[in-house]
Design an enzyme around this catalytic site. Structure first.
Site, mmCIF file in Angstrom:
data_model
loop_
_atom_site.group_PDB
_atom_site.id
_atom_site.type_symbol
_atom_site.label_atom_id
_atom_site.label_comp_id
_atom_site.label_asym_id
_atom_site.label_seq_id
_atom_site.Cartn_x
_atom_site.Cartn_y
_atom_site.Cartn_z
ATOM 1 N N MET A 27 0.835 -1.197 0.000
ATOM 2 C CA MET A 27 0.000 0.000 0.000
ATOM 3 C C MET A 27 0.873 1.252 0.000
ATOM 4 S SD MET A 27 -3.513 -0.741 2.035
ATOM 5 C CE MET A 27 -2.872 -0.560 3.695
ATOM 6 N N ASP A 32 12.086 -0.224 4.960
ATOM 7 C CA ASP A 32 13.061 -1.293 4.755
ATOM 8 C C ASP A 32 12.428 -2.678 4.779
ATOM 9 O OD1 ASP A 32 15.110 0.486 4.442
ATOM 10 O OD2 ASP A 32 15.946 0.234 6.451
ATOM 11 N N HIS A 34 9.503 -3.454 3.382
ATOM 12 C CA HIS A 34 9.069 -3.671 2.002
ATOM 13 C C HIS A 34 10.259 -3.965 1.088
ATOM 14 C CE1 HIS A 34 5.684 -0.941 3.414
ATOM 15 N NE2 HIS A 34 5.023 -1.989 2.974
ATOM 16 N N LYS A 145 5.386 -10.192 9.388
ATOM 17 C CA LYS A 145 4.798 -9.320 10.417
ATOM 18 C C LYS A 145 3.279 -9.422 10.431
ATOM 19 C CE LYS A 145 4.186 -4.864 9.984
ATOM 20 N NZ LYS A 145 2.787 -4.642 10.456
#
Length: 278
Positions: A27, A32, A34, A145
């Site tokens: 999104m 970091d 991503h 996560k």
């Protein structure tokens, strides 16, 4: 120069000669965490596609859809030049308004994050299904996560016979242990320090993992000691079902936690193995 595509037709045309494809749905507000997914994607396929799309279907009433960080120029500057970026306007993915055909997350989708954010996982699965149909990747890469999201995507891919491999990258953390999230930017310095209680609570659960009760008590003790943290849930779930484990469970579990710090909702998780003391 990073290639950016705003339409499904233009992206599909470009991908006709792409070879193997790894896809990273995001999104935006890239950090970091991503970029670790993008690096993994580059390791497993010839072409990497990153989508940047704030999906309105997965935001409920009163959530932060309007203020969710959006900065495409900044995001593009963080990505390698050879990544293909799909950044459609909402009307490209939902030309007839909010989709009335949804992929439902079932009972698990109503637990934990789903209990606090009704409809969130239906919206997430629906847009992931649309994006997989558009990109048609060989591999799709997610971060650990969002453990409940990963579980639900894997189950959707299995149940709907989607021809894609789901690759999961370990949670990326700040040096102090806070799991990276686009929403961390909402935290001021004091709130950031308070939010560290989430990762410390999970570490305490792992260190006291003789039983479900001991692990949860250790985690709750850490969380209760930080008054700025408003806990939503802390639980140990079976990785195979995402249901809470029994009190006498032994073996692998996933410890999950969600809390608000100020107005910011944060989640984290960690693998915890329950075993009796020697």
């Amino acid at each position: 120069m990073t290639e950016v595509f705003e339409t499904i037709a233009s992206l599909r045309l470009r991908l006709e000669t792409a070879g193997s494809i790894a896809f990273v749905p995001t999104m935006g507000a890239l950090h970091d965490g991503h970029l670790a997914l993008v690096a993994r994607a580059a390791d497993v396929a010839e072409t990497v596609v990153v989508s940047i799309f704030v999906n309105p279907l997965q935001f409920g009433a009163g959530e932060d859809l309007d203020r969710y960080p959006r900065d495409l120029e900044s995001d593009l500057a963080k990505l390698p030049d050879d990544v293909l970026v799909f950044a459609p306007p909402a009307g490209e993915l939902y030309p007839y308004g909010a989709s009335e055909t949804l992929v439902t997350a079932g009972g698990i989708g109503a637990r934990f994050e789903g209990a606090s954010r009704p409809g969130h996982f239906d919206g997430m699965l629906t847009v992931v299904a649309k994006l997989l149909n558009i990109v048609r990747p060989d591999v799709v890469v997610f971060g650990q996560k969002d453990a409940q999201q990963v579980f639900l995507v894997r189950r959707m891919v299995r149940d709907l016979n989607v021809p894609v491999v789901v690759d999961v990258v370990e949670t990326v953390r700040d040096a102090d242990g806070l799991a990276l999230s686009s929403r961390n930017r909402y935290l001021d310095a004091d709130q950031h320090r308070a939010a560290l209680a989430l990762s410390r609570a999970l570490a305490a659960a792992a260190a006291s993992g003789e039983s479900r009760a001991a692990a949860l008590a250790a985690a709750r003790s850490v969380l209760e000691a930080e008054p700025a943290v408003d806990v939503d849930y802390v639980e140990l779930v079976d990785p195979a079902t995402f249901l809470p484990v029994a009190d006498d469970h032994r073996g692998p579990t996933t410890a999950i936690v969600a809390a608000r710090v100020g107005t910011t909702r944060l989640i984290d998780n960690r693998q915890v193995t329950l075993a009796p003391a020697e």
